[in-house]
Design a protein around this motif. Structure first.
Motif, PDB file in Angstrom:
ATOM      1  N   LYS A  21       0.813  -1.116   0.007  1.00  0.00           N
ATOM      2  CA  LYS A  21       0.022   0.063  -0.060  1.00  0.00           C
ATOM      3  C   LYS A  21       0.982   1.237   0.187  1.00  0.00           C
ATOM      4  O   LYS A  21       0.590   2.200  -0.571  1.00  0.00           O
ATOM      5  N   GLY A  22       1.972   1.094   0.589  1.00  0.00           N
ATOM      6  CA  GLY A  22       3.218   2.454   0.709  1.00  0.00           C
ATOM      7  C   GLY A  22       2.509   3.431   1.361  1.00  0.00           C
ATOM      8  O   GLY A  22       2.968   4.643   1.315  1.00  0.00           O
ATOM      9  N   ASN A  23       1.651   3.175   2.610  1.00  0.00           N
ATOM     10  CA  ASN A  23       1.025   4.482   3.184  1.00  0.00           C
ATOM     11  C   ASN A  23       1.662   4.357   4.747  1.00  0.00           C
ATOM     12  O   ASN A  23       1.195   5.011   5.483  1.00  0.00           O
ATOM     13  N   GLU A  24       2.892   3.396   4.865  1.00  0.00           N
ATOM     14  CA  GLU A  24       3.302   3.418   6.305  1.00  0.00           C
ATOM     15  C   GLU A  24       4.366   3.033   6.073  1.00  0.00           C
ATOM     16  O   GLU A  24       4.891   2.106   5.566  1.00  0.00           O
ATOM     17  N   ARG A  25       5.469   3.584   6.793  1.00  0.00           N
ATOM     18  CA  ARG A  25       7.050   3.549   6.460  1.00  0.00           C
ATOM     19  C   ARG A  25       7.340   2.384   7.555  1.00  0.00           C
ATOM     20  O   ARG A  25       6.829   2.242   8.817  1.00  0.00           O
ATOM     21  N   LEU A  26       8.103   1.284   7.172  1.00  0.00           N
ATOM     22  CA  LEU A  26       8.609   0.181   7.978  1.00  0.00           C
ATOM     23  C   LEU A  26      10.001   0.321   8.534  1.00  0.00           C
ATOM     24  O   LEU A  26      10.619   0.957   7.466  1.00  0.00           O
ATOM     25  N   SER A  27      10.522  -0.235   9.523  1.00  0.00           N
ATOM     26  CA  SER A  27      11.847  -0.030   9.947  1.00  0.00           C
ATOM     27  C   SER A  27      12.640  -1.193   8.899  1.00  0.00           C
ATOM     28  O   SER A  27      12.218  -2.001   8.340  1.00  0.00           O
ATOM     29  N   GLU A  28      13.947  -0.809   8.992  1.00  0.00           N
ATOM     30  CA  GLU A  28      14.687  -1.849   8.386  1.00  0.00           C
ATOM     31  C   GLU A  28      14.647  -3.304   8.689  1.00  0.00           C
ATOM     32  O   GLU A  28      14.583  -4.110   7.651  1.00  0.00           O
ATOM     33  N   THR A  29      14.499  -3.188  10.036  1.00  0.00           N
ATOM     34  CA  THR A  29      14.255  -4.742  10.214  1.00  0.00           C
ATOM     35  C   THR A  29      13.075  -5.425   9.864  1.00  0.00           C
ATOM     36  O   THR A  29      12.883  -6.588   9.521  1.00  0.00           O
ATOM     37  N   ASN A  30      11.784  -4.592  10.077  1.00  0.00           N
ATOM     38  CA  ASN A  30      10.566  -5.186   9.233  1.00  0.00           C
ATOM     39  C   ASN A  30      10.697  -5.477   7.987  1.00  0.00           C
ATOM     40  O   ASN A  30      10.154  -6.175   7.383  1.00  0.00           O
ATOM     41  N   LYS A  31      11.373  -4.464   7.310  1.00  0.00           N
ATOM     42  CA  LYS A  31      11.539  -4.939   5.860  1.00  0.00           C
ATOM     43  C   LYS A  31      12.174  -6.185   5.369  1.00  0.00           C
ATOM     44  O   LYS A  31      11.755  -6.915   4.246  1.00  0.00           O
ATOM     45  N   LYS A  32      13.171  -6.486   6.428  1.00  0.00           N
ATOM     46  CA  LYS A  32      13.677  -7.653   5.962  1.00  0.00           C
ATOM     47  C   LYS A  32      13.041  -9.140   6.253  1.00  0.00           C
ATOM     48  O   LYS A  32      13.216 -10.087   5.569  1.00  0.00           O
ATOM     49  N   THR A  33      11.873  -8.979   6.793  1.00  0.00           N
ATOM     50  CA  THR A  33      10.941 -10.105   7.323  1.00  0.00           C
ATOM     51  C   THR A  33       9.677  -9.989   6.617  1.00  0.00           C
ATOM     52  O   THR A  33       8.839 -10.856   6.690  1.00  0.00           O
TER      53      THR A  33
END
Length: 473
Positions: A154-166
């Protein structure tokens, strides 16, 4: 199918396992668990010799090996581990991310707690609830990762780098989910790992051609695991809880009681450390533990194989404060608690409250006995005091002088003694579980931990601040 074979021998009353359990002085379920943990290593060797080149057989191998292991340890009770897996597979198809997280969290925790109520006793039980602990965290993490993947799309919320990896933008198939759950190295006692890691592993994103590298690392962990297992067996023959609950223990000096309790706890933790080292060894041998590459001392890029590490040995053995224990012990569970509980409670606006709820979750996850809640309460008050105390004294000239001269050596000994003694204090309720037993040991220790940590905010902290202020003036 070694598990099925041993199970059949057991039903025919010709299995050697009960006899061996009597010889080494343990229970049959405990020995079966150890056999299963050790069996994962030769499974990894066999996997690389016969399976790894056949892409379509990899996941099937893990399913068969894991189910075989589950049946050997728990028989038909293994169905309890299948039910939540089926539930999350169905809920993922029909529910959006947020509601899937809520259902997964509530259903799995409720199922686990009911399991505890039905199976738990005052002893250390090895039943289907043991792998269910691991399963619960894996499925909760999976639901959060799917939700994070939904946010990414959706691209409406930024995720942390850790969350992006999982994060997962695509739900796993049913066969992939079963393989992920029953991966033979981690099914019984962990460590937990993300589905993203499992998917990358299956899809050749890890350098499995570097056998000579990770074989060496795996063998090192295997040897360490065996060494810690031996140390545990020796340690518990010298330091044991039965003695601490006896009248004879009360006849010793208060100083001796504290030291004895601390050394008992240190060796008692070796039970967990040995299991984690052995499972990590098989994870590395499978090739699942790849954790990127880093430059060595010569500037050469070297592959890291600590992605499934659950214990940092040097940090644990040389700990001088309780934060060192938290950083080094049960690392994957602590990572789960930080990423999926603590950070998700950010909306509370209070880090102490978030920490308290996180510890409450971990206590509930372990069981319903009072000892679990007492242990995590101890952790809360100790860490609370340590962090505030360190923030105050680290700014003083006396503190800087102590750690810049030879005085640092007796200081290290003193702090090491402090961590060993009060780790014993903290761990007693966790081990005995029931109130009457841990209260008996606490009475023998004159409730020293409560006297040291509980009055910090209202007694010791104001006095220390006043002393520091006068010294500064």
């Amino acid at each position: 199918m070694w598990g099925l074979t041993l199970s059949l021998l057991g039903y025919l009353n010709i299995s050697p396992v009960p006899y061996l359990a009597d010889c080494v002085g343990t229970t049959e379920p405990a020995l079966k668990l150890l056999i299963s943990i050790l069996a994962a290593y030769p499974m990894a060797v066999m996997y690389h010799r016969y399976i790894v080149t056949h892409n379509n057989l990899r996941n099937i191998f893990f399913i068969i090996a894991g189910l075989d292991m589950a049946f050997y340890n728990f028989g038909l009770s293994m169905v309890h581990n299948l039910i939540p897996t089926i539930v999350i597979y169905v809920s993922t198809m029909f529910l959006p991310g947020k509601f899937n997280v809520i259902l997964t969290f509530v259903f799995n925790m409720a199922y686990l707690l009911i399991g505890y109520i039905v199976t738990e006793s005052e002893d250390y039980d090895i039943t289907w609830t043991m792998p269910h602990c691991v399963l619960t965290l894996k499925l909760i993490a999976l639901s959060f990762d799917l939700w994070d993947g939904e946010k990414m799309l959706k691209g409406n919320e930024r995720l942390s780098e850790t969350n992006k990896k999982t994060a997962l933008v695509k739900a796993p198939s049913f066969s992939e989910l079963i393989g992920f759950i029953y991966f033979p190295s981690c099914f019984l006692v962990g460590p937990i790992f993300s589905f993203r890691r499992y998917s990358d592993y299956l899809n050749d994103k890890f350098p499995l051609h570097e056998k000579h590298v990770y074989n060496k690392v795996a063998m090192k962990r295997l040897v360490q695991g065996v060494a810690y297992l031996i140390a545990f067996q020796v340690g518990v023959t010298i330091f044991n809880m039965k003695y601490m609950l006896s009248e004879e223990f009360l006849e010793t000096s208060i100083f001796y009681r504290h030291i004895y309790c601390g050394l008992w706890a240190h060796f008692a933790l070796y039970k967990y450390i040995s299991c984690w080292l052995l499972t990590e060894a098989s994870c590395i041998r499978f090739g699942l533990s790849y954790n990127g590459s880093e430059k060595d001392g010569n500037g050469v890029m070297v592959s890291q194989w600590d992605g499934c590490s659950n214990i940092k040995l040097l940090r644990f053995e040389f700990a001088t404060k309780f934060q060192h224990y938290i950083d080094s012990f049960n690392c994957n569970t602590n990572h789960f608690a930080a990423e999926y509980i603590y950070k998700r409670l950010k909306f509370l606006g209070n880090r102490h409250l978030s920490q308290l709820f996180t510890l409450l979750f971990l206590a509930l996850w372990h069981g319903i006995r009072s000892g679990y809640y007492m242990t995590f309460f101890n952790e809360f008050i100790i860490i609370f005091m340590e962090k505030e105390l360190e923030s105050i004294i680290s700014k003083t000239a006396t503190y800087r002088w102590l750690w810049s001269t030879y005085a640092k050596y007796p200081m290290y000994v003193l702090l090491k003694l402090y961590t060993i003694v009060f780790m014993g204090w903290s761990l007693v309720p966790f081990d005995v579980k029931v109130f009457s037993k841990w209260w008996t040991v606490y009475s023998a220790l004159y409730f020293s931990g409560f006297l040291l940590f509980l009055p910090w905010a209202i007694v010791y902290k104001p006095l220390l601040l006043n002393l520091v202020r006068k010294k500064s003036d």
